[in-house]
Scaffold this active site. Structure first.
Site, PDB file in Angstrom:
ATOM      1  N   ASP A   1      55.227  36.234  48.846  1.00 17.17           N
ATOM      2  CA  ASP A   1      54.094  36.819  49.558  1.00 17.17           C
ATOM      3  C   ASP A   1      54.089  36.391  51.023  1.00 17.17           C
ATOM      4  O   ASP A   1      53.135  35.778  51.503  1.00 17.17           O
ATOM      5  CB  ASP A   1      52.787  36.426  48.861  1.00 17.17           C
ATOM      6  CG  ASP A   1      51.635  37.349  49.251  1.00 17.17           C
ATOM      7  OD1 ASP A   1      51.891  38.384  49.898  1.00 17.17           O
ATOM      8  OD2 ASP A   1      50.487  37.024  48.923  1.00 17.17           O
TER       9      ASP A   1
ATOM     10  N   GLY B   1      41.014  33.499  50.270  1.00 18.18           N
ATOM     11  CA  GLY B   1      42.149  34.417  50.208  1.00 18.18           C
ATOM     12  C   GLY B   1      42.222  35.132  48.880  1.00 18.18           C
ATOM     13  O   GLY B   1      41.318  35.037  48.060  1.00 18.18           O
ATOM     14  N   GLY B   2      43.329  35.847  48.699  1.00 16.32           N
ATOM     15  CA  GLY B   2      43.534  36.579  47.473  1.00 16.32           C
ATOM     16  C   GLY B   2      43.627  35.657  46.267  1.00 16.32           C
ATOM     17  O   GLY B   2      43.385  36.056  45.144  1.00 16.32           O
TER      18      GLY B   2
ATOM     19  N   LYS C   1      39.234  30.449  46.641  1.00 13.49           N
ATOM     20  CA  LYS C   1      38.636  29.813  47.811  1.00 13.49           C
ATOM     21  C   LYS C   1      39.428  28.594  48.260  1.00 13.49           C
ATOM     22  O   LYS C   1      40.034  27.905  47.455  1.00 13.49           O
ATOM     23  CB  LYS C   1      37.212  29.377  47.478  1.00 13.49           C
ATOM     24  CG  LYS C   1      36.220  30.519  47.493  1.00 13.49           C
ATOM     25  CD  LYS C   1      34.808  29.998  47.337  1.00 13.49           C
ATOM     26  CE  LYS C   1      33.823  31.152  47.302  1.00 13.49           C
ATOM     27  NZ  LYS C   1      32.498  30.736  46.832  1.00 13.49           N
TER      28      LYS C   1
END
Ligand SMILES: *[C@@H]1O[C@H](CO)[C@@H](O)[C@H](O)[C@H]1NC(C)=O
Ligand SMILES: *[C@@H]1O[C@H](CO)[C@@H](O)[C@H](O)[C@H]1NC(C)=O
Ligand SMILES: *[C@@H]1O[C@H](CO)[C@@H](O)[C@H](O)[C@H]1NC(C)=O
Ligand SMILES: *[C@@H]1O[C@H](CO)[C@@H](O)[C@H](O)[C@H]1NC(C)=O
Ligand SMILES: *[C@@H]1O[C@H](CO)[C@@H](O)[C@H](O)[C@H]1NC(C)=O
Ligand SMILES: *[C@@H]1O[C@H](CO)[C@@H](O)[C@H](O)[C@H]1NC(C)=O
Length: 666
Positions: free
Chosen positions: A472, A356-357, A360
């Protein structure tokens, strides 16, 4: 047998009259705990003494509890259990101890520090008018009180000269009957059980997380009918002298009727206060060295040690992880890097399950349990610290709609490793965007996920003493567990993001484009309302089966607004939902309207998560939200230059409100 039965019946009878029960699981705060002297609460952990010499702290359940039934001299039975840690400070010799007490008064008048443990003073020690019952955990060998050693547990009735005492430890090692010593002040977390029934007190202890030993450490008859008053304060006191250590209570439960109340305590994944090996060794050598050369006065009553310590900065070995003091405060428990390394087969590529952003994600097996390990590169200590302080305030983060965080670990060179429970069914975005016939979710399952997520966010916002922002919220941060419950992951992590993926005016802004509220983009300031906005975008995604920013298409939110203004919102529904049928037009409309309201440009008009949950659960809305919607419409009407006047008028229309409120009339 029959006496047992009678005493049980008596117990039931007595406790039905007046029975108290309470539980603290690392959620001590200044309203649910009475603090006196130097007692404080740090990261929801009760801390009785500070690092100053001669400190005294007392902490109690905030109300007196009944200890005898009305018009009876027979004390009520009780069962209590707690998890404590006595943490030494680096380079300082540790002393003195703490006591679990039942006391007629709460304050610190008439109590002294050092060997008096914050319990009594020189003159009132031994006075029957004290009306104090205590179980002491004493790490100093006081000759004046006939202490048996410098690591013992004792039963104190109005006096520091214990009624009975035993070296700290438990029965049950080896073949089951061996005594195992435990060192009270090595910083480990220990669980204690104290039961009082039929004039017998049982005290048992073990390392936290281990099973309760069968045989008590102390089991003694103590007549408390003259000791206890009708009502008493219950809690803890502790003290330091020239020798200092930190006395901490991490969890505590108490009941007059349930002798298994100790089972509710969370005893694993607690923070650890054990000093690193190196400094422990150093202080041992230090003690040997100094005792040889220092005069030792064991005089009348007071033992005074004066040490001048030169604080040396510990030399770190290459690659060794060094923990700052603040890190020790935060929990969930730090996990050893070696354990994580082994669990993920050395962060092997074969174990990668996501990227993801934030970095890992690896799959692994830690202590026999499947886990997901997230490695986040971050070389900014203060952001890491903010993040840890925020998540640690959630205590053990237990909510069925939040991915459980098992622990964390920091590598020396700027990376934070988080260990989560493994979520068997992967992330939610695969079920609305990319899935095939079999895996894509229909209407019912999508709404269930939205409800779950809303409950999860509400928990973050309001469920604990400190508000936690997710920052988020999006479909790929929603995970599905083995029972297909949706759980929020990655809360608070946005503040650790690299800033690359953000097209923003200021470098402060964090989040994902398309999910960020307009005021967040402008000010960079996240709030519960910016979380609500992101949730609104998620709702719209789920209904429409469209990502917020798809190439060559208008942005989701403004596209939908236009559809609503034209009265064509039905055409927004995801074709794949339509294909399956089994949905109700009214509900689709309600959910869609809710999503639009959450994405309102004015943060004050957006509902709170509590109101969102109400709408999703089909409950009637409260007046305050309706008023806000109406006033926004009035505002829009008088200033026609406002960006979305039409949608505001729609928001305040009778028909729109009726869809939000179900059948309720407004
Ligand atoms: C608490 O600690 C401070 C030092 O920080 C000390 O001056 C004070 O006397 C202590 N109070 C009690 C009641 O122990
Ligand atoms: C306790 O005793 C007092 C006075 O003797 C009496 O007034 C009261 O009713 C008694 N209470 C109960 C619960 O028996
Ligand atoms: C000890 O406490 C008692 C009761 O509060 C008080 O009267 C007495 O003066 C205290 N003695 C000392 C030496 O502090
Ligand atoms: C206390 O310990 C004794 C001895 O093990 C046991 O017989 C008794 O049932 C215990 N009492 C309670 C209340 O657990
Ligand atoms: C006693 O407490 C335990 C632990 O919370 C719980 O599992 C049990 O149901 C309780 N028993 C009663 C009778 O309330
Ligand atoms: C303190 O904790 C209790 C739960 O034990 C909670 O109900 C209360 O709201 C908290 N108070 C504050 C000020 O955080």
């Amino acid at each position: 047998m029959s006496t047992l039965l009678i005493s049980f019946l008596l117990l039931v009878l007595l406790t039905s009259v007046s029975s108290i029960e309470f539980i603290y699981n690392t959620n001590f705060n200044s309203t649910n705990t009475l603090l006196h002297g130097n007692a404080t609460i740090e990261s929801s952990i009760l801390t009785l003494t500070n690092s100053f010499t001669f400190s005294v702290g007392r902490a109690f359940y905030p109300f007196k509890i009944p200890t005898k039934p009305p018009n009876s001299s027979t004390p009520l039975p009780f069962s209590t259990s707690f998890v404590f840690s006595i943490a030494p400070f680096k380079d300082l010799l540790p002393g003195h101890g703490f006591v679990f007490i039942l006391s007629p008064s709460a304050g610190t008048t008439g109590v002294s520090s050092a060997q008096h443990l914050g319990l009594f003073n020189l003159t009132n020690n031994g006075d029957p008018n004290n009306h104090v019952f205590g179980i002491e955990f004493d790490v100093f060998d006081n000759q004046e009180f006939n202490d048996i050693n410098d690591n013992h547990v004792g039963v104190d009735v109005n006096s520091l000269i214990s009624f009975t005492s035993h070296a700290a430890g438990f029965w049950g090692g080896g073949s089951g009957d061996k005594f195992v010593d435990l060192k009270l002040n090595d910083g480990e977390n220990y669980q204690v059980w104290i039961d009082y029934l039929d004039s017998r007190v049982n005290v048992t202890m073990a390392l936290a997380g281990q099973k309760r030993p069968q045989r008590p450490l102390i089991s003694e008859f103590v007549d408390l009918s003259e000791v206890l008053l009708d009502e008493m304060y219950v809690g803890f006191c502790g003290a330091t002298g020239q020798l200092v250590e930190s006395h901490k209570i991490l969890a505590w439960s108490f009941s007059n009727s349930n002798f298994s109340i100790g089972d509710v305590l969370v005893t694993r994944y607690l923070p650890s206060f054990v000093l690193s090996k190196e400094s422990a060794l150093r202080s041992k050598g230090f003690i040997v060295g100094t005792t040889a050369g220092v005069f030792f006065f064991v005089g009348s009553a007071v033992v005074i040690f004066v040490f001048f310590l030169r604080r040396k900065r510990s030399k770190r070995k290459e690659g060794e992880v060094h923990f700052e003091d603040w890190e020790l405060e935060y929990w969930p428990h730090r996990v050893g890097y070696e354990d994580i390394y082994a669990a993920t087969k050395g962060f092997s590529d074969q174990n990668v399950i996501g990227c993801g952003g934030n970095g890992k994600v690896y799959k692994g097996i830690l202590q026999g349990v499947q886990v997901a390990v997230k490695r986040i590169p971050c070389d900014c200590e203060h952001r890491m610290r903010e993040f840890l302080s925020e998540i640690s305030s959630l205590g053990r983060l237990k909510h069925r709609n939040v991915v459980p965080l098992r622990g964390w670990c920091k590598k020396e060179k700027g990376s934070l490793i988080l260990v989560y429970d493994y979520m068997e069914n992967g992330s939610f975005d695969k079920r609305i965007f990319d899935g095939d016939e079999n895996t894509i979710f229909g209407w019912g399952k999508r709404v269930k996920v939205l409800k779950d997520v809303a409950h999860g966010i509400l928990y973050l916002h309001e469920g604990w003493q400190v508000k936690v922002l997710h920052r988020d919220i999006k479909a790929s941060n929603v995970l599905l567990d083995k029972d297909m419950n949706a759980r929020l992951g990655d809360f608070g992590l946005a503040r650790m993001h690299d800033h690359e993926q953000i097209a923003a005016h200021t470098s402060q802004v964090v989040g994902t484009v398309g999910f960020m509220a307009p005021e967040l983009i402008h000010t960079g300031r996240a709030s519960t309302q910016t979380d609500v906005f992101s949730f609104g975008v998620l709702v719209l995604e789920v209904v429409c089966g469209r990502r917020p920013n798809e190439e060559n298409k208008p942005a989701l939110v403004s596209w939908l607004r236009r559809l609503v203004e034209r009265g064509e919102e039905c055409s927004a529904l995801d074709e794949r939902i339509k294909g399956r049928g089994q949905y109700n037009n009214n509900e689709v409309e309600r959910v869609l309207h809710l999503g639009l309201l959450c994405t309102h440009h004015d943060p004050h008009v957006r509902p709170s998560m509590r109101q969102v949950v109400k709408v999703l659960e089909g409950e009637s809305l409260d007046r305050s939200l309706l008023d806000r919607i109406n006033s926004a419409a009035g505002y829009a009407g008088s200033f026609s230059s406002t960006i979305y006047p039409t949608i505001d008028e729609i928001f305040s229309s009778q028909c729109f409100l009726t869809t939000l409120c179900g059948n309720e009339s407004i």
